[in-house]
Design an enzyme around this catalytic site. Structure first.
Site, PDB file in Angstrom:
ATOM      1  N   GLN A   1      87.290 -70.206  45.169  1.00 15.18           N
ATOM      2  CA  GLN A   1      87.891 -69.405  44.708  1.00 15.18           C
ATOM      3  C   GLN A   1      87.162 -68.027  45.709  1.00 15.18           C
ATOM      4  OE1 GLN A   1      87.354 -68.278  40.372  1.00 15.18           O
ATOM      5  NE2 GLN A   1      86.272 -69.919  40.498  1.00 15.18           N
ATOM      6  N   ASN A   2      86.206 -68.487  46.883  1.00 17.09           N
ATOM      7  CA  ASN A   2      85.152 -67.761  47.799  1.00 17.09           C
ATOM      8  C   ASN A   2      86.137 -67.661  48.614  1.00 17.09           C
ATOM      9  OD1 ASN A   2      83.500 -67.936  45.672  1.00 17.09           O
ATOM     10  ND2 ASN A   2      82.159 -69.615  47.028  1.00 17.09           N
TER      11      ASN A   2
ATOM     12  N   CYS B   1      99.430 -51.611  61.848  1.00 26.07           N
ATOM     13  CA  CYS B   1     100.353 -53.014  62.696  1.00 26.07           C
ATOM     14  C   CYS B   1     100.836 -52.297  63.279  1.00 26.07           C
ATOM     15  CB  CYS B   1     101.203 -53.577  61.315  1.00 26.07           C
ATOM     16  SG  CYS B   1     102.332 -54.885  61.642  1.00 26.07           S
TER      17      CYS B   1
ATOM     18  N   CYS C   1      99.291 -57.274  57.329  1.00 25.58           N
ATOM     19  CA  CYS C   1      99.488 -56.186  57.329  1.00 25.58           C
ATOM     20  C   CYS C   1     100.150 -56.098  56.332  1.00 25.58           C
ATOM     21  CB  CYS C   1     101.099 -56.403  58.168  1.00 25.58           C
ATOM     22  SG  CYS C   1     102.382 -55.324  57.420  1.00 25.58           S
TER      23      CYS C   1
ATOM     24  N   ALA D   1      72.780 -73.757  42.343  1.00 24.93           N
ATOM     25  CA  ALA D   1      73.541 -75.171  42.905  1.00 24.93           C
ATOM     26  C   ALA D   1      72.549 -75.654  44.688  1.00 24.93           C
ATOM     27  CB  ALA D   1      75.201 -74.507  43.675  1.00 24.93           C
TER      28      ALA D   1
ATOM     29  N   PRO E   1      73.203 -71.764  36.631  1.00 20.07           N
ATOM     30  CA  PRO E   1      71.680 -71.011  35.628  1.00 20.07           C
ATOM     31  C   PRO E   1      72.301 -70.871  34.530  1.00 20.07           C
ATOM     32  CG  PRO E   1      72.134 -70.463  37.927  1.00 20.07           C
ATOM     33  CD  PRO E   1      73.255 -70.529  38.020  1.00 20.07           C
TER      34      PRO E   1
ATOM     35  N   ASP F   1      84.601 -66.588  51.599  1.00 16.14           N
ATOM     36  CA  ASP F   1      83.400 -66.303  52.483  1.00 16.14           C
ATOM     37  C   ASP F   1      83.775 -67.685  53.411  1.00 16.14           C
ATOM     38  OD1 ASP F   1      82.297 -68.761  51.236  1.00 16.14           O
ATOM     39  OD2 ASP F   1      81.217 -66.900  50.357  1.00 16.14           O
TER      40      ASP F   1
ATOM     41  N   ARG G   1      81.303 -56.449  53.755  1.00 19.33           N
ATOM     42  CA  ARG G   1      81.499 -57.628  53.762  1.00 19.33           C
ATOM     43  C   ARG G   1      81.787 -58.147  55.120  1.00 19.33           C
ATOM     44  NH1 ARG G   1      84.764 -58.433  48.479  1.00 19.33           N
ATOM     45  NH2 ARG G   1      84.334 -59.902  49.051  1.00 19.33           N
TER      46      ARG G   1
ATOM     47  N   HIS H   1      91.659 -66.997  47.140  1.00 19.85           N
ATOM     48  CA  HIS H   1      91.198 -65.839  46.258  1.00 19.85           C
ATOM     49  C   HIS H   1      91.784 -65.544  48.524  1.00 19.85           C
ATOM     50  CE1 HIS H   1      90.198 -66.459  42.637  1.00 19.85           C
ATOM     51  NE2 HIS H   1      91.330 -66.575  42.246  1.00 19.85           N
TER      52      HIS H   1
HETATM   53  C1  BJW Z   1      74.952 -69.648  40.404  1.00 20.77           C
HETATM   54  C2  BJW Z   1      74.367 -69.230  41.349  1.00 20.77           C
HETATM   55  C3  BJW Z   1      73.211 -70.717  41.715  1.00 20.77           C
HETATM   56  C4  BJW Z   1      74.971 -67.164  40.176  1.00 20.77           C
HETATM   57  N1  BJW Z   1      73.781 -71.580  41.663  1.00 20.77           N
HETATM   58  N2  BJW Z   1      76.065 -70.809  39.815  1.00 20.77           N
HETATM   59  C5  BJW Z   1      93.560 -58.817  30.840  1.00 20.77           C
HETATM   60  C6  BJW Z   1      92.930 -57.881  31.537  1.00 20.77           C
HETATM   61  C7  BJW Z   1      94.022 -57.445  32.889  1.00 20.77           C
HETATM   62  C8  BJW Z   1      93.722 -58.466  34.198  1.00 20.77           C
HETATM   63  C9  BJW Z   1      94.222 -59.816  33.084  1.00 20.77           C
HETATM   64  C10 BJW Z   1      93.706 -59.647  32.265  1.00 20.77           C
HETATM   65  N3  BJW Z   1      94.313 -60.941  32.107  1.00 20.77           N
HETATM   66  C11 BJW Z   1      94.544 -61.859  33.431  1.00 20.77           C
HETATM   67  C12 BJW Z   1      94.668 -60.662  33.957  1.00 20.77           C
HETATM   68  C13 BJW Z   1      94.720 -61.408  35.469  1.00 20.77           C
HETATM   69  C14 BJW Z   1      92.746 -60.776  36.472  1.00 20.77           C
HETATM   70  C15 BJW Z   1      92.383 -61.507  35.464  1.00 20.77           C
HETATM   71  O1  BJW Z   1      91.926 -62.818  35.907  1.00 20.77           O
HETATM   72  N4  BJW Z   1      91.059 -61.182  34.739  1.00 20.77           N
HETATM   73  C16 BJW Z   1      90.151 -61.202  33.897  1.00 20.77           C
HETATM   74  C17 BJW Z   1      88.636 -60.609  35.144  1.00 20.77           C
HETATM   75  C18 BJW Z   1      90.121 -60.718  32.983  1.00 20.77           C
HETATM   76  N5  BJW Z   1      93.798 -62.382  37.262  1.00 20.77           N
HETATM   77  C19 BJW Z   1      94.634 -61.748  38.348  1.00 20.77           C
HETATM   78  O2  BJW Z   1      94.576 -60.592  38.592  1.00 20.77           O
HETATM   79  C20 BJW Z   1      94.991 -62.663  39.125  1.00 20.77           C
HETATM   80  N6  BJW Z   1      96.240 -62.712  39.934  1.00 20.77           N
HETATM   81  C21 BJW Z   1      96.960 -63.264  38.520  1.00 20.77           C
HETATM   82  O3  BJW Z   1      96.503 -64.103  37.407  1.00 20.77           O
HETATM   83  O4  BJW Z   1      98.509 -62.960  39.031  1.00 20.77           O
HETATM   84  C22 BJW Z   1      99.104 -63.126  38.282  1.00 20.77           C
HETATM   85  C23 BJW Z   1      99.251 -61.179  37.351  1.00 20.77           C
HETATM   86  C24 BJW Z   1     100.234 -60.228  38.580  1.00 20.77           C
HETATM   87  C25 BJW Z   1     100.909 -59.154  37.963  1.00 20.77           C
HETATM   88  C26 BJW Z   1      99.905 -58.561  36.730  1.00 20.77           C
HETATM   89  C27 BJW Z   1      99.209 -59.382  36.197  1.00 20.77           C
HETATM   90  C28 BJW Z   1      98.563 -60.719  36.416  1.00 20.77           C
HETATM   91  C29 BJW Z   1      94.428 -62.575  40.366  1.00 20.77           C
HETATM   92  C30 BJW Z   1      92.814 -62.623  41.018  1.00 20.77           C
HETATM   93  C31 BJW Z   1      92.204 -62.298  41.648  1.00 20.77           C
HETATM   94  C32 BJW Z   1      90.569 -62.265  42.261  1.00 20.77           C
HETATM   95  N7  BJW Z   1      89.947 -61.737  42.635  1.00 20.77           N
HETATM   96  C33 BJW Z   1      89.009 -62.453  43.530  1.00 20.77           C
HETATM   97  C34 BJW Z   1      88.363 -60.539  44.786  1.00 20.77           C
HETATM   98  C35 BJW Z   1      89.094 -61.513  45.512  1.00 20.77           C
HETATM   99  C36 BJW Z   1      88.359 -61.240  46.818  1.00 20.77           C
HETATM  100  C37 BJW Z   1      87.260 -60.641  46.991  1.00 20.77           C
HETATM  101  O5  BJW Z   1      86.420 -61.173  47.079  1.00 20.77           O
HETATM  102  O6  BJW Z   1      86.387 -59.289  47.179  1.00 20.77           O
HETATM  103  O7  BJW Z   1      88.154 -63.483  43.429  1.00 20.77           O
HETATM  104  S1  BJW Z   1      88.236 -60.557  42.009  1.00 20.77           S
HETATM  105  C38 BJW Z   1      86.577 -61.984  42.427  1.00 20.77           C
HETATM  106  O8  BJW Z   1      86.366 -63.031  41.205  1.00 20.77           O
HETATM  107  C39 BJW Z   1      86.941 -62.748  43.371  1.00 20.77           C
HETATM  108  C40 BJW Z   1      85.941 -63.885  42.870  1.00 20.77           C
HETATM  109  O9  BJW Z   1      86.904 -64.895  43.659  1.00 20.77           O
HETATM  110  C41 BJW Z   1      87.028 -64.230  40.935  1.00 20.77           C
HETATM  111  C42 BJW Z   1      86.132 -65.606  40.526  1.00 20.77           C
HETATM  112  O10 BJW Z   1      84.320 -64.712  40.683  1.00 20.77           O
HETATM  113  P1  BJW Z   1      83.089 -65.787  40.108  1.00 20.77           P
HETATM  114  O11 BJW Z   1      83.415 -66.607  41.645  1.00 20.77           O
HETATM  115  O12 BJW Z   1      83.468 -67.182  39.075  1.00 20.77           O
HETATM  116  O13 BJW Z   1      82.085 -64.578  40.575  1.00 20.77           O
HETATM  117  P2  BJW Z   1      80.883 -64.409  39.260  1.00 20.77           P
HETATM  118  O14 BJW Z   1      80.317 -63.378  40.071  1.00 20.77           O
HETATM  119  O15 BJW Z   1      81.849 -64.130  38.606  1.00 20.77           O
HETATM  120  O16 BJW Z   1      80.111 -65.635  39.156  1.00 20.77           O
HETATM  121  C43 BJW Z   1      79.444 -65.718  39.976  1.00 20.77           C
HETATM  122  C44 BJW Z   1      78.674 -67.285  38.603  1.00 20.77           C
HETATM  123  O17 BJW Z   1      77.541 -67.858  39.852  1.00 20.77           O
HETATM  124  C45 BJW Z   1      77.848 -66.777  37.644  1.00 20.77           C
HETATM  125  O18 BJW Z   1      78.660 -67.736  36.066  1.00 20.77           O
HETATM  126  C46 BJW Z   1      76.491 -66.923  37.707  1.00 20.77           C
HETATM  127  O19 BJW Z   1      75.621 -67.319  36.737  1.00 20.77           O
HETATM  128  C47 BJW Z   1      76.591 -68.246  39.134  1.00 20.77           C
HETATM  129  N8  BJW Z   1      75.766 -68.273  39.606  1.00 20.77           N
HETATM  130  N9  BJW Z   1      73.169 -68.009  41.113  1.00 20.77           N
HETATM  131  C48 BJW Z   1      74.829 -71.865  40.415  1.00 20.77           C
HETATM  132  N10 BJW Z   1      72.540 -70.322  42.398  1.00 20.77           N
END
Ligand code: BJW
Length: 244
Positions: free
Chosen positions: A101-102, A147, A127, A231, A214, A104, A70, A119
Site C-alpha cells: 500500500q506504500n 499539464c 495530469c 518489522a 507492534p 515510497d 513528502r 496506492h
Molecule cells: C509498524 C511499525 C513498525 C508502526 N513495524 N509495523 C466508510 C466510510 C468512508 C469511506 C469508506 C468506508 N468504507 C470504505 C471506504 C472507502 C475507503 C476506506 O477504506 N476508508 C476507511 C479509512 C474507512 N477506501 C477508499 O476510498 C479506496 N477506494 C475505494 O474504496 O474505491 C471504491 C469507492 C469509490 C468511490 C466511493 C467509495 C468507494 C481508496 C483508498 C486509498 C487510500 N489512500 C491512502 C493515501 C495514499 C497516498 C498518500 O500516501 O498520501 O493510502 S490513505 C493511507 O492509508 C495510505 C495507506 O496506503 C493506507 C493504509 O494505511 P497503512 O499502510 O495501514 O498505515 P497506518 O498508518 O494506518 O498503519 C500503520 C501500521 O504500522 C500500524 O498498525 C502500526 O502499528 C504499524 N507499525 N511501526 C511494523 N516499526
C-alpha cells in the site's frame, strides 16, 4: 529475537511467498505512518483535505505542497533492515511477491523485484484530467504546475480516498494472494478498503498468514500467527530462521 518452533516451521515451509505491506514497514526508515495519533501523517491534518479529490479541488496548492514536501523527505531516507530482510527472502525464495500500500518505493530500492503498488507512487506525477504520466515539471512557489498538453493541474500519481485502485494492480494482488502458501502482513493497520480484504483471500485459499506489527489490528485475531514487534527486528529474525 526468539521465534516459536511452529512459526519457524511454517516460515521454512513457505514456497510461494507473498508480502502485504503498509506504512509501518517504512516507519524505521523515518517515514511517518498515517494513523499514529502522536506522530502520524494525519496527526495534524485532515486526511480528506489532503488525500481526496474533493480536497484537491478545494485547495490544489495545499495538496500539491504537502506531496512535494513528502517527496523531498523521501530523498533523505533509506530502506531499513525490514525492507532488506524481504529482499533477502526473495533471494532464498525466488518468485516472492510484494503487494504494498506504500507509495515510497523503498521495497524496490531494497532489492525486491516484483512489487505491486496498490496506492500508486509518490515520485510519479500525472495530469489530473487525462491521467497521463508527466516526467518533468517545474515547481513554482505560488501555483500548482500544469499539464503542458491541456493546462489542467498536475497531481501525484497516488490513490486518494474515494478513488478506484489501479485495476490491473488490484487484480494481480488478488491473484497473488489466492496462490501464495505463505503471506506476511507487515506494518498495516488493516483499516483501508479494499486492500484490507487481501489477507482474507489468502486465508480462504489455505495459506499460512503471519502478521508482523507492534500493535494489535483488526486482522490480528484472524491471522495464523500474529507477531508483536517492529518489522526491522522481526523480519531479519524470520529470514534468518529460513536461511539456516
Ligand atoms: C509498524 C511499525 C513498525 C508502526 N513495524 N509495523 C466508510 C466510510 C468512508 C469511506 C469508506 C468506508 N468504507 C470504505 C471506504 C472507502 C475507503 C476506506 O477504506 N476508508 C476507511 C479509512 C474507512 N477506501 C477508499 O476510498 C479506496 N477506494 C475505494 O474504496 O474505491 C471504491 C469507492 C469509490 C468511490 C466511493 C467509495 C468507494 C481508496 C483508498 C486509498 C487510500 N489512500 C491512502 C493515501 C495514499 C497516498 C498518500 O500516501 O498520501 O493510502 S490513505 C493511507 O492509508 C495510505 C495507506 O496506503 C493506507 C493504509 O494505511 P497503512 O499502510 O495501514 O498505515 P497506518 O498508518 O494506518 O498503519 C500503520 C501500521 O504500522 C500500524 O498498525 C502500526 O502499528 C504499524 N507499525 N511501526 C511494523 N516499526
Amino acid at each position: 529475537m526468539e521465534l516459536g518452533r511452529e512459526l519457524r516451521a511454517a516460515l521454512r515451509g513457505g514456497r510461494q511467498v507473498a508480502v502485504f505491506s503498509g506504512a509501518g514497514i517504512s516507519a524505521e526508515s523515518g517515514v511517518p505512518t498515517f494513523r499514529d495519533a502522536q506522530k502520524g501523517l494525519w496527526a495534524r491534518f485532515d486526511p480528506m483535505e489532503l488525500a481526496s479529490p474533493e480536497g484537491f479541488e478545494r485547495n490544489p496548492k495545499r495538496v500539491w505542497d504537502w506531496y512535494a514536501m513528502r517527496r523531498q523527505q523521501l530523498q533523505q531516507v533509506q530502506p531499513n533492515p525490514g525492507h532488506y530482510a524481504l529482499a533477502r527472502w526473495e533471494r532464498l525464495r525466488p518468485g516472492l511477491k510484494v503487494v504494498t500500500q506504500n507509495v515510497d518505493g523503498l521495497h524496490q530500492r531494497a532489492g525486491n523485484s516484483d512489487v505491486i503498488e496498490l496506492h500508486g507512487n509518490i515520485s510519479r506525477v500525472r495530469c489530473s484530467l487525462e491521467n497521463v504520466i508527466v516526467e518533468q515539471w517545474e515547481e513554482r512557489p505560488d501555483e500548482v504546475p500544469r499539464c503542458g498538453q491541456c493546462a489542467a493541474y498536475l497531481r501525484p500519481d497516488v490513490v486518494w480516498f474515494g478513488e478506484l485502485l489501479p485495476p490491473e494492480a488490484y487484480a494481480r494482488a488478488q491473484e497473488v494472494m489466492a496462490t501464495a502458501d505463505l503471506v506476511l502482513v507487515v506494518g498495516t493497520s488493516a483499516l483501508v478498503q479494499p486492500a484490507a480484504q487481501l489477507p482474507y483471500i489468502a486465508l480462504r485459499a489455505g495459506a499460512v498468514v503471519v502478521e508482523v506489527n507492534p500493535e494489535e489490528t483488526p486482522f490480528s485475531a484472524d491471522a495464523t500467527f500474529s507477531v508483536r514487534g517492529p518489522a526491522g527486528v522481526v523480519l531479519p529474525a524470520m529470514v534468518e530462521a529460513i536461511a539456516d
